[in-house]
Design an enzyme around this catalytic site. Structure first.
Site, PDB file in Angstrom:
ATOM      1  N   TYR A 156       0.848  -1.205   0.000  1.00  0.00           N
ATOM      2  CA  TYR A 156       0.000   0.000   0.000  1.00  0.00           C
ATOM      3  C   TYR A 156       0.885   1.258   0.000  1.00  0.00           C
ATOM      4  CZ  TYR A 156      -4.457   2.414   0.701  1.00  0.00           C
ATOM      5  OH  TYR A 156      -5.571   3.202   0.548  1.00  0.00           O
ATOM      6  N   LYS A 163      -3.063   8.348   3.110  1.00  0.00           N
ATOM      7  CA  LYS A 163      -4.311   8.161   3.879  1.00  0.00           C
ATOM      8  C   LYS A 163      -4.139   8.659   5.326  1.00  0.00           C
ATOM      9  CE  LYS A 163      -7.005   6.351   0.713  1.00  0.00           C
ATOM     10  NZ  LYS A 163      -7.916   7.255  -0.013  1.00  0.00           N
TER      11      LYS A 163
HETATM   12  N1  LIG Z   1     -11.147  -0.169  -3.186  1.00  0.00           N
HETATM   13  C1  LIG Z   1     -10.697  -0.297  -1.961  1.00  0.00           C
HETATM   14  O1  LIG Z   1     -10.335  -1.395  -1.516  1.00  0.00           O
HETATM   15  C2  LIG Z   1     -10.650   0.901  -1.057  1.00  0.00           C
HETATM   16  C3  LIG Z   1     -10.535   0.695   0.336  1.00  0.00           C
HETATM   17  C4  LIG Z   1     -10.484   1.814   1.162  1.00  0.00           C
HETATM   18  C5  LIG Z   1     -10.540   3.100   0.619  1.00  0.00           C
HETATM   19  N2  LIG Z   1     -10.648   3.243  -0.740  1.00  0.00           N
HETATM   20  C6  LIG Z   1     -10.719   4.617  -1.269  1.00  0.00           C
HETATM   21  O2  LIG Z   1     -11.967   4.824  -1.907  1.00  0.00           O
HETATM   22  C7  LIG Z   1     -11.836   5.906  -2.816  1.00  0.00           C
HETATM   23  C8  LIG Z   1     -12.491   5.525  -4.124  1.00  0.00           C
HETATM   24  O3  LIG Z   1     -11.710   4.530  -4.788  1.00  0.00           O
HETATM   25  P1  LIG Z   1     -12.326   3.233  -5.468  1.00  0.00           P
HETATM   26  O4  LIG Z   1     -11.690   2.070  -4.811  1.00  0.00           O
HETATM   27  O5  LIG Z   1     -13.804   3.326  -5.534  1.00  0.00           O
HETATM   28  O6  LIG Z   1     -11.666   3.276  -6.927  1.00  0.00           O
HETATM   29  P2  LIG Z   1     -12.147   3.887  -8.331  1.00  0.00           P
HETATM   30  O7  LIG Z   1     -10.990   3.647  -9.232  1.00  0.00           O
HETATM   31  O8  LIG Z   1     -13.447   3.342  -8.743  1.00  0.00           O
HETATM   32  O9  LIG Z   1     -12.321   5.451  -8.021  1.00  0.00           O
HETATM   33  C9  LIG Z   1     -11.234   6.331  -7.885  1.00  0.00           C
HETATM   34  C10 LIG Z   1     -11.638   7.645  -8.496  1.00  0.00           C
HETATM   35  O10 LIG Z   1     -10.587   8.606  -8.308  1.00  0.00           O
HETATM   36  C11 LIG Z   1     -10.601   9.427  -9.450  1.00  0.00           C
HETATM   37  N3  LIG Z   1      -9.393  10.215  -9.667  1.00  0.00           N
HETATM   38  C12 LIG Z   1      -8.095   9.813  -9.706  1.00  0.00           C
HETATM   39  N4  LIG Z   1      -7.303  10.862 -10.029  1.00  0.00           N
HETATM   40  C13 LIG Z   1      -8.115  11.946 -10.191  1.00  0.00           C
HETATM   41  C14 LIG Z   1      -7.920  13.310 -10.551  1.00  0.00           C
HETATM   42  N5  LIG Z   1      -6.692  13.795 -10.828  1.00  0.00           N
HETATM   43  N6  LIG Z   1      -9.000  14.134 -10.600  1.00  0.00           N
HETATM   44  C15 LIG Z   1     -10.253  13.672 -10.363  1.00  0.00           C
HETATM   45  N7  LIG Z   1     -10.505  12.386 -10.043  1.00  0.00           N
HETATM   46  C16 LIG Z   1      -9.450  11.538  -9.964  1.00  0.00           C
HETATM   47  C17 LIG Z   1     -10.767   8.411 -10.582  1.00  0.00           C
HETATM   48  O11 LIG Z   1     -11.092   9.096 -11.787  1.00  0.00           O
HETATM   49  C18 LIG Z   1     -11.882   7.553 -10.011  1.00  0.00           C
HETATM   50  O12 LIG Z   1     -13.144   8.099 -10.346  1.00  0.00           O
HETATM   51  C19 LIG Z   1     -10.343   6.212  -2.894  1.00  0.00           C
HETATM   52  O13 LIG Z   1     -10.031   7.287  -2.049  1.00  0.00           O
HETATM   53  C20 LIG Z   1      -9.717   4.941  -2.357  1.00  0.00           C
HETATM   54  O14 LIG Z   1      -8.419   5.138  -1.833  1.00  0.00           O
HETATM   55  C21 LIG Z   1     -10.715   2.176  -1.580  1.00  0.00           C
END
Ligand SMILES: NC(=O)c1ccc[n+]([C@@H]2O[C@H](COP(=O)([O-])OP(=O)(O)OC[C@H]3O[C@@H](n4cnc5c(N)ncnc54)[C@H](O)[C@@H]3O)[C@@H](O)[C@H]2O)c1
Length: 256
Positions: A156, A163
């Site tokens: 990570y 984070k």
């Molecule tokens: N998937 C997991 O296991 C998990 C666990 C905990 C937290 N998260 C967090 O959840 C959040 C959403 O991620 P996700 O897993 O749904 O993935 P995802 O890939 O579906 O969504 C990530 C989003 O971030 C956007 N993004 C990236 N760079 C960008 C920029 N420069 N400008 C505007 N948008 C931008 C992407 O376009 C996308 O829409 C993130 O913060 C991620 O760290 C995810």
């Protein structure tokens, strides 16, 4: 259909496709009567968003690359003109270079570090600053984090550091915005198979470990996360701010 978010204007940032956590939150918020406003990154995401929302009637969506201050300004100016008031904001955006998630942590490049912090942390501060001005009736701001912020989750890497900074930013923003009845919280989600998650080395192993060890013996769903987001966005959580709510099947309580 419930009414917990009836008449509330809620901006959702970070729907990439149907697997996105932001999409799970959007569906849950919609089912509670929210007026949804979206941002998207690039034409591909716009197309996906329009497909996903085709049965929601006319939706409002603006392009926004959060690394560009002018894009963020445009979004909030448009919202001010069209809606006047904002009640909720979901920041579900993060990014780190693939090589910084594949290599060892101490090899993180300076560029890669700054990029991850800019997209995954500073963007939260930038949108919170603008949302504050539109949340004239109070509001709720929400971001997504992961326990790699406080415990080492191999692979990570720089995202764990980002984070940690995001969670701290949530607390500082909560402190400052409380006086305006704007609450700021985070959801620490268990692992979910999304496009972003695919960048993390051994991600499917993590899914297996959580399923085996978490008290609920399963991974979380978009519905689990959507329900928690509705709680945080609605007046059900009116006394709560500056918190990180773990929605991870209970995995974080385990010592082994
Ligand atoms: N998937 C997991 O296991 C998990 C666990 C905990 C937290 N998260 C967090 O959840 C959040 C959403 O991620 P996700 O897993 O749904 O993935 P995802 O890939 O579906 O969504 C990530 C989003 O971030 C956007 N993004 C990236 N760079 C960008 C920029 N420069 N400008 C505007 N948008 C931008 C992407 O376009 C996308 O829409 C993130 O913060 C991620 O760290 C995810």
């Amino acid at each position: 259909m419930g009414e917990l978010l009836k008449g509330k204007n809620i901006l959702i940032m970070g729907v990439r496709n149907k697997w996105s956590i932001a999409w799970g939150i959007a569906m849950a918020a919609k089912s509670q009567g929210a007026n949804l406003i979206f941002t998207y990154l690039g034409d591909r995401e716009k197309e996906a968003l329009l497909k996903l929302t085709c049965d929601m009637g006319n939706i409002t969506a603006y392009p926004c690359d959060v690394s560009k201050e002018e894009d963020i300004d445009l979004v909030f100016n448009e919202i001010r003109q069209k809606f006047g008031v904002l009640h909720g904001l979901v920041h579900a955006i993060a990014y780190a270079r693939a090589e910084d998630l594949q290599d060892t942590f101490v090899n993180t490049s300076k560029d890669g570090f700054l990029l991850a912090m800019d997209i995954s942390v500073y963007s939260f501060i930038a949108v919170t600053k603008r949302a504050r001005e539109l949340m004239t009736e109070g509001g709720s701001i929400l971001s997504l984090t992961y326990r790699g912020s406080i415990k080492v989750s191999p692979g990570y890497n720089v995202m764990g550091v980002a984070k940690a900074a995001l969670e701290s930013s949530i607390r500082y923003a909560a402190y400052e915005l409380g006086i305006r009845n704007i609450r700021v919280n985070g959801i620490s989600a268990g692992p979910v198979k999304t496009m972003s998650a695919k960048g993390v080395k051994n991600f499917s192993d993590i899914l297996g470990i959580v399923e085996a060890k978490a008290p609920l013996k399963r991974n979380v769903t978009l519905e689990d996360l959507g329900g928690a987001a509705v709680y945080l966005l609605s007046s059900l959580s009116s006394g709560m701010t500056g918190e990180i709510l773990y929605i991870d099947s209970g995995y974080n309580i385990m010592g082994i």
